[in-house]
Design an enzyme around this catalytic site. Structure first.
Site, mmCIF file in Angstrom:
data_model
loop_
_atom_site.group_PDB
_atom_site.id
_atom_site.type_symbol
_atom_site.label_atom_id
_atom_site.label_comp_id
_atom_site.label_asym_id
_atom_site.label_seq_id
_atom_site.Cartn_x
_atom_site.Cartn_y
_atom_site.Cartn_z
ATOM 1 N N SER A 1 3.961 1.391 -4.887
ATOM 2 C CA SER A 1 5.126 0.995 -5.693
ATOM 3 C C SER A 1 4.846 1.169 -7.180
ATOM 4 O O SER A 1 5.763 1.486 -7.953
ATOM 5 C CB SER A 1 5.503 -0.457 -5.380
ATOM 6 O OG SER A 1 4.406 -1.331 -5.601
ATOM 7 N N SER A 2 3.593 0.989 -7.598
ATOM 8 C CA SER A 2 3.276 1.135 -9.028
ATOM 9 C C SER A 2 3.421 2.588 -9.472
ATOM 10 O O SER A 2 3.973 2.865 -10.550
ATOM 11 C CB SER A 2 1.867 0.618 -9.326
ATOM 12 O OG SER A 2 0.890 1.320 -8.579
ATOM 13 N N GLY B 1 0.800 -1.222 0.000
ATOM 14 C CA GLY B 1 0.000 0.000 0.000
ATOM 15 C C GLY B 1 0.829 1.267 0.000
ATOM 16 O O GLY B 1 0.332 2.328 0.363
ATOM 17 N N ASP C 1 -1.726 9.063 -5.952
ATOM 18 C CA ASP C 1 -0.439 8.388 -5.848
ATOM 19 C C ASP C 1 0.601 9.006 -6.772
ATOM 20 O O ASP C 1 1.733 9.275 -6.380
ATOM 21 C CB ASP C 1 -0.598 6.903 -6.169
ATOM 22 C CG ASP C 1 -1.461 6.176 -5.154
ATOM 23 O OD1 ASP C 1 -1.787 6.781 -4.120
ATOM 24 O OD2 ASP C 1 -1.811 5.015 -5.412
#
Length: 367
Positions: free
Chosen positions: A116-117, A113, A161
């Protein structure tokens, strides 16, 4: 960069890096046009890259111990989709993306969570923009990285993100309005106040693409349609209570109350009252547990143990169904809180968690 030399036998033209992130507060509000407050971690994905003369991309990943080679005539799957998706989205936007060799390494934990993507997408995007001399302002880059993840990799994430990985500043949290994409860098120097943000990897890996994340998003969008508003950011608690379906009411209530908790947290941080955000963090977790139903036993156990050990507040961070917990603690109490969580896990037979203190760090950059 030794990984590039190992893979390709020469030094790269450059090395770029982008961080993982934690979200201090504001979960599942981003795709509802709401507010979020992430900060970047010191953990980074690093990309060494050099241009090729042809429109092909050869990418080696240290973590996957695998090399892929692709052009735009083929669809890439697995971890490579996050790289190929960036190439695709830049080409879709009209940019002449250079072919490249890339070597990738990362210390952003996978499946925890910590995004990382997005760190991978943001590092690759920053490298390709620089290699190609592409005229792409920094504030426009998160939307392209998000589109790569949404439309190529198949993950219906919001823009938080990628915004955090690209736009964060050291010592600050990123207050992002996900509708206007306006940002404000909010001072968040916990160490100066004798505090720490303990990040507890609950070792319960989340799996969003399996459908639960997408289902929550669909329910929120349907609730907005029923209420006749552009997004749940525009709803009120009073209007939410009129929704005909109980599950939809609870999902929408989380979003409306979570947006308010972000705004309240920002006001406290602007006035330097960091400890006072603790109850808002804890209330956020309760809302995710009871209304949005995205926590799991390991996550709830970590929150309860941290609070019992003296944390000012604690909450899950990330999309849910596993991942990490944040606990706001006195810096000298961080080891005690971490030990309390380990003991609680041991009592329940869970896989032992791992913890570290997070330092608000900067966004994507050339090294």
């Amino acid at each position: 960069m030794k990984q590039f030399v190992t893979a390709f036998g020469a030094e790269p033209e450059g090395v770029w890096a982008a961080p993982g992130r934690v979200n201090l507060i504001g979960e599942h509000t981003d795709y509802n046009d709401g507010f979020v407050l992430p900060f970047a971690l010191p953990h980074r994905t690093v990309v060494g890259a050099s241009r090729l003369d042809s429109p092909r991309w050869t990418v080696w990943s240290e973590q996957a111990d695998e090399q892929i080679d692709f052009d735009l005539s083929e669809r890439v799957t697995g971890w490579g989709a996050y790289v190929a998706g960036v190439v695709w989205v830049l080409r879709e936007a009209g940019f002449d993306v250079p072919g490249a060799q890339m070597a990738i390494t990362s210390d952003v934990p996978l499946g925890a969570g910590l995004s990382s993507s997005a760190a991978l997408e943001s590092a690759v995007l920053t490298a390709l923009v620089d290699l190609g001399g592409l005229d792409l302002p920094v504030d426009e880059r998160p939307a392209l990285a998000q589109k790569a993840e949404n439309e190529y990799a198949g993950m219906p994430c919001g823009i938080m993100d990628q915004s955090a990985s690209i736009r964060c500043r050291a010592g600050h949290a990123l207050f992002l309005d996900c509708r206007s994409l306006d940002v404000e860098h909010i001072p968040f120097d916990v160490a100066t106040d004798g505090l720490a943000v303990l990040v507890i990897d609950t070792r319960a890996p989340h799996r969003h693409v399996t459908g639960e994340y997408a289902k929550r998003r669909e329910t929120c969008e349907e609730a907005a349609r029923v209420l006749g508003v552009p997004a749940l950011r525009d709803a009120t608690l009073s209007s939410v209570s009129s929704l005909p379906d109980e599950v939809m009411r609870r999902r929408a209530r989380h979003v409306v109350t979570e947006d308010q908790r972000v705004l309240d947290t920002v006001e406290l941080l602007r006035s330097g009252r960091i400890r006072e955000i603790g109850p808002l963090m804890t209330a956020s977790h309760a809302s995710m547990r009871d209304d949005f139903e995205i926590t799991v036993p390991e996550v709830d156990t970590a929150v309860e143990a941290a609070l019992s050990a003296g944390a000012y507040g604690a909450r899950m961070t990330g999309g849910g169904f596993g991942g990490c917990v944040l606990a706001l603690v006195d810096a000298d109490a961080a080891p005690t809180v971490a030990d309390a969580v380990v003991a609680a896990y041991r009592a329940k037979g869970f896989t032992p968690p791992e913890s570290f203190s997070a330092i608000p760090s900067g966004g994507a950059t050339r090294l």
